[in-house]
Enzyme design. Structure first.
Site, PDB file in Angstrom:
ATOM      1  N   SER A 143      98.219 -12.876  46.613  1.00 55.94           N
ATOM      2  CA  SER A 143      99.586 -12.727  46.127  1.00 55.94           C
ATOM      3  C   SER A 143     100.163 -11.439  46.686  1.00 55.94           C
ATOM      4  O   SER A 143      99.435 -10.465  46.913  1.00 55.94           O
ATOM      5  CB  SER A 143      99.613 -12.668  44.595  1.00 55.94           C
ATOM      6  OG  SER A 143     100.881 -12.244  44.118  1.00 55.94           O
ATOM      7  N   TYR A 157      96.733  -8.554  37.109  1.00 52.26           N
ATOM      8  CA  TYR A 157      96.831  -9.695  38.030  1.00 52.26           C
ATOM      9  C   TYR A 157      96.814  -9.198  39.476  1.00 52.26           C
ATOM     10  O   TYR A 157      96.119  -9.758  40.335  1.00 52.26           O
ATOM     11  CB  TYR A 157      98.107 -10.472  37.743  1.00 52.26           C
ATOM     12  CG  TYR A 157      98.417 -11.579  38.714  1.00 52.26           C
ATOM     13  CD1 TYR A 157      97.764 -12.812  38.631  1.00 52.26           C
ATOM     14  CD2 TYR A 157      99.374 -11.408  39.718  1.00 52.26           C
ATOM     15  CE1 TYR A 157      98.056 -13.832  39.521  1.00 52.26           C
ATOM     16  CE2 TYR A 157      99.668 -12.433  40.609  1.00 52.26           C
ATOM     17  CZ  TYR A 157      99.011 -13.639  40.507  1.00 52.26           C
ATOM     18  OH  TYR A 157      99.294 -14.655  41.391  1.00 52.26           O
TER      19      TYR A 157
END
Length: 248
Positions: A143, A157
């Protein structure tokens, strides 16, 4: 003629769903996992079959080693494994690090990091020439958070996806001489429902102007990058991360 079996974890929605559809259209027999939305999984299988492809849905939680082993066992019943797309993952509600419990951290790392590593391990047992395999490709999902850090929202995250970047680099080099290529894509702001599951359904709209291209990406654009990395068209590419972020 089938190109072989491709496993896509978390395949019932978003980038996973787009990858299943594209992979099946390009001749792979796709085995994909889902956690809870059986209706979405059945709908995807029907869509693939209507287009003349083959897809099998398996209820499997990537955070469970037993479920992952069962997913690979099911894939074995359908032919030779040629690729793995480590797509399954979770975000969480926005929070600062000083608000995050150990339980929340453990869930994040178990699914986003350990789950992907265990799945890659099982893929290697089948594809690596060291184990008698014929080679193959693994694509991990990173990501843009891994490079941006996601302060004030998803630092844990971002850290998990940073781990995926390093795992991709290390494993790609470890098995490069064994016929297995390991790469990742690093999506930026993509128009999927993961933002809603993370508690910010309008996140894309909020951040659109920060993207140099001034638009969000699509799941299909990510799927195209994934399938390129799975295919022989990227035969000299390994231990690499391809950023799909509109320049952000």
């Amino acid at each position: 003629m089938s190109k072989g079996v491709l496993i896509v974890t978390g395949g019932s929605r978003g980038i996973g769903r787009a990858t299943v559809l594209l992979a099946a259209a390009r001749g792979y027999d796709v085995v994909f996992s889902y956690v809870s939305d059986e209706a979405a999984a059945r709908s995807l299988v029907a869509a693939v079959e209507a287009a003349g492809g083959k897809a099998v849905a398996v209820k499997s939680d990537i955070g469970s080693e037993a479920d992952t082993l069962a997913l690979f066992a099911e894939a074995d019943r359908h032919g030779t494994l040629v690729g793995l797309v480590n797509n399954a993952g979770v975000v969480d509600l926005p929070a600062r690090m000083d608000e995050i419990s150990v339980e929340r951290l453990e869930r994040m790392l178990r699914i986003n990091v350990i789950g992907s590593i265990v799945a890659a391990r099982e893929a290697l047992k089948r594809m690596s020439t060291r184990h008698g395999g014929k080679g193959g490709a693994i694509v991990n999902l990173s990501s843009a958070a891994a490079t941006l850090g996601s302060p004030g929202q998803y630092v844990h995250y971002a850290a998990a996806k940073g781990a995926i970047d390093v795992f991709t680099l290390g494993l790609g080099r470890e098995v490069a001489a064994e016929g297995v290529r390991v790469n990742a894509i690093r999506p930026g702001l993509i128009d999927t429902d993961i933002h809603a599951s993370g508690g910010i359904p309008d996140r894309v709209a909020q951040l659109r102007e920060s993207i140099p291209m001034k638009r969000e990406g699509t799941a299909e654009e990510c799927a195209n990058a994934i399938l390129w990395l799975i295919s022989d068209e990227s035969s000299y590419t390994t231990a690499s991360v391809v950023t799909v972020s509109g320049g952000r």
